[in-house]
Write an enzyme that holds these catalytic residues in place. Structure first.
Site, PDB file in Angstrom:
ATOM      1  N   ASP A  34       0.833  -1.210   0.000  1.00  0.00           N
ATOM      2  CA  ASP A  34       0.000   0.000   0.000  1.00  0.00           C
ATOM      3  C   ASP A  34       0.862   1.251   0.000  1.00  0.00           C
ATOM      4  O   ASP A  34       1.498   1.569   1.009  1.00  0.00           O
ATOM      5  CB  ASP A  34      -0.913   0.005   1.230  1.00  0.00           C
ATOM      6  CG  ASP A  34      -1.976  -1.070   1.153  1.00  0.00           C
ATOM      7  OD1 ASP A  34      -2.116  -1.835   2.121  1.00  0.00           O
ATOM      8  OD2 ASP A  34      -2.632  -1.162   0.113  1.00  0.00           O
ATOM      9  N   ASP A 174     -10.842  -4.805  -0.414  1.00  0.00           N
ATOM     10  CA  ASP A 174      -9.716  -4.355   0.400  1.00  0.00           C
ATOM     11  C   ASP A 174     -10.196  -3.536   1.583  1.00  0.00           C
ATOM     12  O   ASP A 174     -10.758  -2.461   1.405  1.00  0.00           O
ATOM     13  CB  ASP A 174      -8.783  -3.499  -0.482  1.00  0.00           C
ATOM     14  CG  ASP A 174      -7.572  -2.988   0.273  1.00  0.00           C
ATOM     15  OD1 ASP A 174      -6.943  -2.027  -0.232  1.00  0.00           O
ATOM     16  OD2 ASP A 174      -7.250  -3.538   1.329  1.00  0.00           O
TER      17      ASP A 174
HETATM   18  C1  DX5 Z   1      -6.143   0.598   3.487  1.00  0.00           C
HETATM   19  C2  DX5 Z   1      -5.349  -0.387   2.687  1.00  0.00           C
HETATM   20  C3  DX5 Z   1      -5.636  -1.805   3.066  1.00  0.00           C
HETATM   21  C4  DX5 Z   1      -5.341  -2.127   4.507  1.00  0.00           C
HETATM   22  C5  DX5 Z   1      -6.126  -3.346   4.881  1.00  0.00           C
HETATM   23  O1  DX5 Z   1      -6.160   1.808   2.859  1.00  0.00           O
HETATM   24  O2  DX5 Z   1      -5.577  -0.220   1.320  1.00  0.00           O
HETATM   25  O3  DX5 Z   1      -4.924  -2.698   2.241  1.00  0.00           O
HETATM   26  O4  DX5 Z   1      -4.005  -2.350   4.686  1.00  0.00           O
HETATM   27  O5  DX5 Z   1      -5.969  -3.575   6.226  1.00  0.00           O
HETATM   28  P1  DX5 Z   1      -7.108  -4.291   7.064  1.00  0.00           P
HETATM   29  O6  DX5 Z   1      -7.266  -5.663   6.457  1.00  0.00           O
HETATM   30  O7  DX5 Z   1      -6.528  -4.321   8.436  1.00  0.00           O
HETATM   31  O8  DX5 Z   1      -8.329  -3.478   6.946  1.00  0.00           O
END
Ligand code: DX5
Length: 223
Positions: A34, A174
């Site tokens: 990310d 996501d």
């Molecule tokens: C948030 C990111 C995600 C995040 C997901 O903006 O794009 O990929 O890391 O994390 P969780 O699964 O903890 O919501």
């Protein structure tokens, strides 16, 4: 076949290499990196240097999620760093069509992501250009947020839109994915589950946490 894609945003920042190897040992073939610029989202994370380092360290495919304004400035840099896929946001790119064509010319997979407030029609004209459509199930910017239930109907509608156009492309989700929401998202039509805090946490090992997600989706996969 549903795939789990760990997001290393939630990994231990001082041990990202080891944690990437750990998920690789669990039979995972792609991780999400990310990239946040502090403008498109209120957070700053990783750059091309980390992608290059991961490229050298693991055989994992690198899915680089660009949460940044003007992604066109760095598309080639991230491609050269070893990205296997580049995901750009519909909201960040007034020149989306050309940008997706550029990614294709760089011989990297292309993806488009839409935020919770963005309608699916906003990407209808580029569906044939992408390899994956990513539905954000949280407001982008942080790991550990709650899954936005309202996005389940969006997943269904974009799956239907792809089917109506006979486009066999996966829908990724996501944000807020855990064993419960993973099963709900798969039932709605998601085939790629990006997960961060449900994989990298102190409650269980990476292997146990990935197994918990896999077990949860097993009962709904293929429905
Ligand atoms: C948030 C990111 C995600 C995040 C997901 O903006 O794009 O990929 O890391 O994390 P969780 O699964 O903890 O919501």
């Amino acid at each position: 076949m549903v795939t789990i894609e760990p997001s290393i945003l939630s990994a231990d920042p001082l041990a990202i290499g080891e944690q990437a190897e750990e998920v690789e040992r669990c039979g995972i073939d792609m991780i999400q990196v990310d990239v946040m610029d502090g403008h498109f989202v209120p957070n700053i994370t990783f750059g091309p240097r980390l992608v290059r380092a991961l490229r050298k360290r693991t055989k994992l495919k690198l899915d680089v999620h660009l949460m940044m304004l003007e992604p066109d400035r760095l598309i080639k840099t991230f491609a050269d760093a070893g990205s296997d896929r580049l995901i750009i946001h519909q909201e960040a790119s007034p020149d989306l069509y050309r940008l997706l064509q550029t990614i294709e010319e760089l011989k990297v997979e292309a993806g488009v992501a839409i935020n919770p407030g963005t309608p699916i029609e906003a990407v209808e004209e580029v569906l044939q250009l992408v390899d994956v459509i990513q539905v954000m199930t949280v407001n982008p910017g942080y790991g550990g947020q709650e899954f936005i239930q309202g996005q389940l109907s969006k997943i269904k509608r974009i799956r239907n839109m792809l089917n109506e156009k006979s486009l066999r492309k996966p829908v990724a989700v996501d944000g807020g994915i855990d064993p419960t929401t993973a099963a709900e998202a798969v039932q709605a039509g998601a085939e790629i589950l990006v997960a961060g805090s449900s994989i990298f946490n102190r409650n269980g090992t990476v292997a146990d946490n990935i197994k918990a997600l896999r077990d949860a989706i097993k009962s709904v996969e293929g429905n």
